[in-house]
Scaffold this active site. Structure first.
Site, PDB file in Angstrom:
ATOM      1  N   CYS A 160       5.903  -0.928  -3.648  1.00  0.00           N
ATOM      2  CA  CYS A 160       5.861  -1.478  -5.007  1.00  0.00           C
ATOM      3  C   CYS A 160       4.527  -1.207  -5.681  1.00  0.00           C
ATOM      4  O   CYS A 160       4.447  -0.496  -6.675  1.00  0.00           O
ATOM      5  CB  CYS A 160       6.086  -2.985  -4.958  1.00  0.00           C
ATOM      6  SG  CYS A 160       7.488  -3.438  -3.946  1.00  0.00           S
ATOM      7  N   LYS A 183       7.327  -6.426 -15.204  1.00  0.00           N
ATOM      8  CA  LYS A 183       7.343  -6.105 -13.774  1.00  0.00           C
ATOM      9  C   LYS A 183       6.252  -5.079 -13.435  1.00  0.00           C
ATOM     10  O   LYS A 183       5.502  -5.226 -12.465  1.00  0.00           O
ATOM     11  CB  LYS A 183       8.716  -5.540 -13.402  1.00  0.00           C
ATOM     12  CG  LYS A 183       8.792  -4.915 -12.040  1.00  0.00           C
ATOM     13  CD  LYS A 183       8.715  -5.958 -10.968  1.00  0.00           C
ATOM     14  CE  LYS A 183       8.506  -5.353  -9.610  1.00  0.00           C
ATOM     15  NZ  LYS A 183       8.522  -6.314  -8.549  1.00  0.00           N
TER      16      LYS A 183
HETATM   17  N1  SAJ Z   1      -3.726  -5.696  -0.260  1.00  0.00           N
HETATM   18  C1  SAJ Z   1      -5.100  -5.522  -0.153  1.00  0.00           C
HETATM   19  N2  SAJ Z   1      -5.913  -6.544  -0.515  1.00  0.00           N
HETATM   20  C2  SAJ Z   1      -5.438  -7.732  -0.986  1.00  0.00           C
HETATM   21  C3  SAJ Z   1      -4.036  -7.906  -1.112  1.00  0.00           C
HETATM   22  C4  SAJ Z   1      -3.206  -6.867  -0.732  1.00  0.00           C
HETATM   23  O1  SAJ Z   1      -5.580  -4.454   0.267  1.00  0.00           O
HETATM   24  O2  SAJ Z   1      -6.243  -8.616  -1.281  1.00  0.00           O
HETATM   25  C5  SAJ Z   1      -2.825  -4.603   0.135  1.00  0.00           C
HETATM   26  C6  SAJ Z   1      -1.858  -4.971   1.270  1.00  0.00           C
HETATM   27  O3  SAJ Z   1      -2.464  -4.824   2.511  1.00  0.00           O
HETATM   28  C7  SAJ Z   1      -0.741  -3.986   1.023  1.00  0.00           C
HETATM   29  C8  SAJ Z   1      -0.720  -3.856  -0.488  1.00  0.00           C
HETATM   30  O4  SAJ Z   1      -1.973  -4.312  -0.948  1.00  0.00           O
HETATM   31  O5  SAJ Z   1      -1.037  -2.730   1.603  1.00  0.00           O
HETATM   32  C9  SAJ Z   1       0.389  -4.617  -1.186  1.00  0.00           C
HETATM   33  O6  SAJ Z   1       0.574  -5.883  -0.589  1.00  0.00           O
HETATM   34  P1  SAJ Z   1       0.854  -7.216  -1.443  1.00  0.00           P
HETATM   35  O7  SAJ Z   1       0.998  -8.336  -0.500  1.00  0.00           O
HETATM   36  O8  SAJ Z   1      -0.185  -7.346  -2.498  1.00  0.00           O
HETATM   37  O9  SAJ Z   1       2.199  -6.914  -2.223  1.00  0.00           O
HETATM   38  P2  SAJ Z   1       3.690  -6.386  -1.805  1.00  0.00           P
HETATM   39  O10 SAJ Z   1       3.737  -4.910  -2.046  1.00  0.00           O
HETATM   40  O11 SAJ Z   1       4.102  -6.889  -0.487  1.00  0.00           O
HETATM   41  O12 SAJ Z   1       4.564  -7.143  -2.914  1.00  0.00           O
HETATM   42  C10 SAJ Z   1       4.244  -6.973  -4.301  1.00  0.00           C
HETATM   43  C11 SAJ Z   1       4.151  -8.360  -4.954  1.00  0.00           C
HETATM   44  N3  SAJ Z   1       3.567  -8.244  -6.290  1.00  0.00           N
HETATM   45  C12 SAJ Z   1       2.507  -9.001  -6.689  1.00  0.00           C
HETATM   46  O13 SAJ Z   1       1.959  -9.786  -5.958  1.00  0.00           O
HETATM   47  C13 SAJ Z   1       2.062  -8.835  -8.103  1.00  0.00           C
HETATM   48  C14 SAJ Z   1       5.529  -8.987  -5.032  1.00  0.00           C
HETATM   49  O14 SAJ Z   1       5.491 -10.215  -5.736  1.00  0.00           O
HETATM   50  C15 SAJ Z   1       6.502  -8.015  -5.738  1.00  0.00           C
HETATM   51  O15 SAJ Z   1       7.807  -8.563  -5.850  1.00  0.00           O
HETATM   52  C16 SAJ Z   1       6.571  -6.769  -4.899  1.00  0.00           C
HETATM   53  O16 SAJ Z   1       5.257  -6.178  -4.895  1.00  0.00           O
HETATM   54  C17 SAJ Z   1       7.612  -5.832  -5.528  1.00  0.00           C
HETATM   55  O17 SAJ Z   1       8.745  -5.795  -5.001  1.00  0.00           O
HETATM   56  O18 SAJ Z   1       7.326  -5.232  -6.560  1.00  0.00           O
END
Ligand code: SAJ
Length: 404
Positions: free
Chosen positions: A259, A205
């Site tokens: 997360c 995780k």
């Molecule tokens: N972000 C960027 N650039 C990108 C992708 C995301 O700047 O290309 C930023 C987003 O704007 C945001 C942050 O990253 O601020 C996180 O967003 P996210 O969509 O990447 O992830 P979360 O936090 O919504 O969910 C993550 C997911 N983990 C992964 O994709 C590895 C999800 O599957 C997990 O279950 C979740 O964390 C968790 O609960 O841990």
């Protein structure tokens, strides 16, 4: 008639509630536990206290059909699941006190054959530590109950679908515990269930979210380099991604949510000397938000010099990522706070996914674009994509919303 749940879910937040509802949908009676009485009351009315697409209908239907009830106190059951938060304390050290409190809360209700599962994101060895606590208080249960770790990995905004369809990694403190937990999840998860031990499942995780953090940090670092080199980072990434083995993520205002901005620290805390890239990624992604604030301030000063007055600034978006209303650990909130703390600035704020906020006045996004001199895009919400913006205005697009 007394309610006899098969499953007790401790923690009815962003993961516990949807998971409890999904289990209940398979006609398995669930008792959800939360320390907050108003959360318990809301759920027992068939309503929800968090925002997540499709969750309200699901909770309403399972409560109405009598498969989900909420309470502040556990009861006897066959399966106990812990889904409480694991924040950090002090110098980014993981705080497992909620997991420990939740474990202690259910210990009196365990009996021979019980299955105890932790879903909360946790530093490695947490499951083994909780097993020791259980056996210390109930030595007669040693070798007679099953203890496993099964992390959630759902994406906020798509939780209901992903809970059911994502693969799961399941690790017990022994083989029998792994098998028992696999058999349990097989009742309501359609994704493949992968067997391992608890330590590997815990690390898995943390590694998933660290992997994403490191990749976003790469994109954010590129955005700083490109700014200096006068290269459009969005065009650059699009072109580099035409290579069959390159898949660069998108730069932005920083990394938010509860997360990805948190979990990598759990590895850093335990492996200070080894976790160098993971730590650097966290620092780069945090720094990116400060850089954004500096850029806006510089642009403000330039405007003042040219026009002999302070600009009106439109702040576009507050959520931690596009198209959701979740503001937890949002970099855009940090930016808005930094800008509004300077009382000499005229700051207008819009967030299409919320109507009110306890600190900021939320205005219509179209209106504030018209009224402002500088338009600052912090979150790539779909509403912002095709906005008409007068050429005379300064536009700072930190999330690439105008490029996509
Ligand atoms: N972000 C960027 N650039 C990108 C992708 C995301 O700047 O290309 C930023 C987003 O704007 C945001 C942050 O990253 O601020 C996180 O967003 P996210 O969509 O990447 O992830 P979360 O936090 O919504 O969910 C993550 C997911 N983990 C992964 O994709 C590895 C999800 O599957 C997990 O279950 C979740 O964390 C968790 O609960 O841990």
């Amino acid at each position: 008639m007394e309610y006899l749940p098969k499953v007790v879910m401790v923690g009815l937040g962003y993961i516990g509630l949807p998971t409890a509802a999904l289990i209940a949908k398979s006609k398995i009676p669930v008792l959800g536990i939360d320390i907050n009485q108003s959360v318990v009351d809301t759920i027992n009315k068939g309503q929800i206290h968090i925002v997540e697409p499709d969750l309200d209908g699901l909770v309403h239907s399972v409560v109405e059909r009598g498969f989900l009830k909420a309470s502040t106190e556990p009861s006897k059951a066959e399966v106990f699941i812990v889904a409480v938060p694991t924040p950090f304390k002090g110098d980014f050290e993981p705080d497992i006190s909620y997991v420990e409190a939740a474990t202690k809360k259910v210990i009196p209700y365990l009996s021979e054959g019980s299955l105890f599962i932790i879903e909360s994101t946790s530093p490695i060895l947490t499951t083994e530590k909780m097993a020791s606590i259980i056996y210390e208080l109930r030595p007669e249960l040693k070798g007679k109950i099953f203890i496993s770790y099964c992390p959630e990995r759902v994406l906020p905004g798509n939780v209901i679908y992903e809970l059911e369809h994502n693969d799961r990694v399941i690790g017990g403190i022994d083989e029998a515990s792994t098998d028992k937990a696999i058999a349990f999840y097989a009742q309501f998860v359609k994704g493949t269930l992968h067997k391992t031990n608890s330590r590997t499942a815990e690390m898995c995780k943390l590694v998933e979210n660290s992997y994403r953090d490191v990749n976003i940090a790469f994109a954010n670092e590129l955005s700083l380099i490109c700014d200096k080199a006068n290269i459009d980072v969005w065009e650059l990434i699009k072109l580099a991604n035409k290579h069959p083995r390159v898949k660069i993520l998108q730069p932005g205002t920083g990394v938010g949510g509860h997360c990805i901005a948190v979990d990598p620290w759990f590895i850093v805390a335990d492996f200070k000397n080894e976790a160098k890239i993971i730590r650097a990624a966290r620092e780069i992604n945090n720094y990116k938000t400060l850089w954004v604030i500096e850029k806006i301030k510089n642009s403000t000063l330039e405007f003042e010099k040219l026009n002999n007055r302070k600009p009106t600034i439109a702040v576009m978006g507050l959520a931690f990522k596009p198209d959701i209303d979740d503001l937890r650990e949002s970099p855009a909130i940090h930016v808005a706070e930094a800008l509004t703390s300077d009382k000499s600035l005229d700051i207008l704020i819009s967030e299409p996914n919320i109507h009110t906020h306890n600190k900021f006045k939320i205005s219509n996004y179209n209106e504030i674009v018209q009224k402002s001199d500088i338009v600052v895009f912090l979150v790539a919400h779909k509403e912002f994509k095709n906005l008409e913006i007068d050429q005379s205005k300064t536009v700072l697009d930190f999330c690439g919303v105008l490029k996509k």
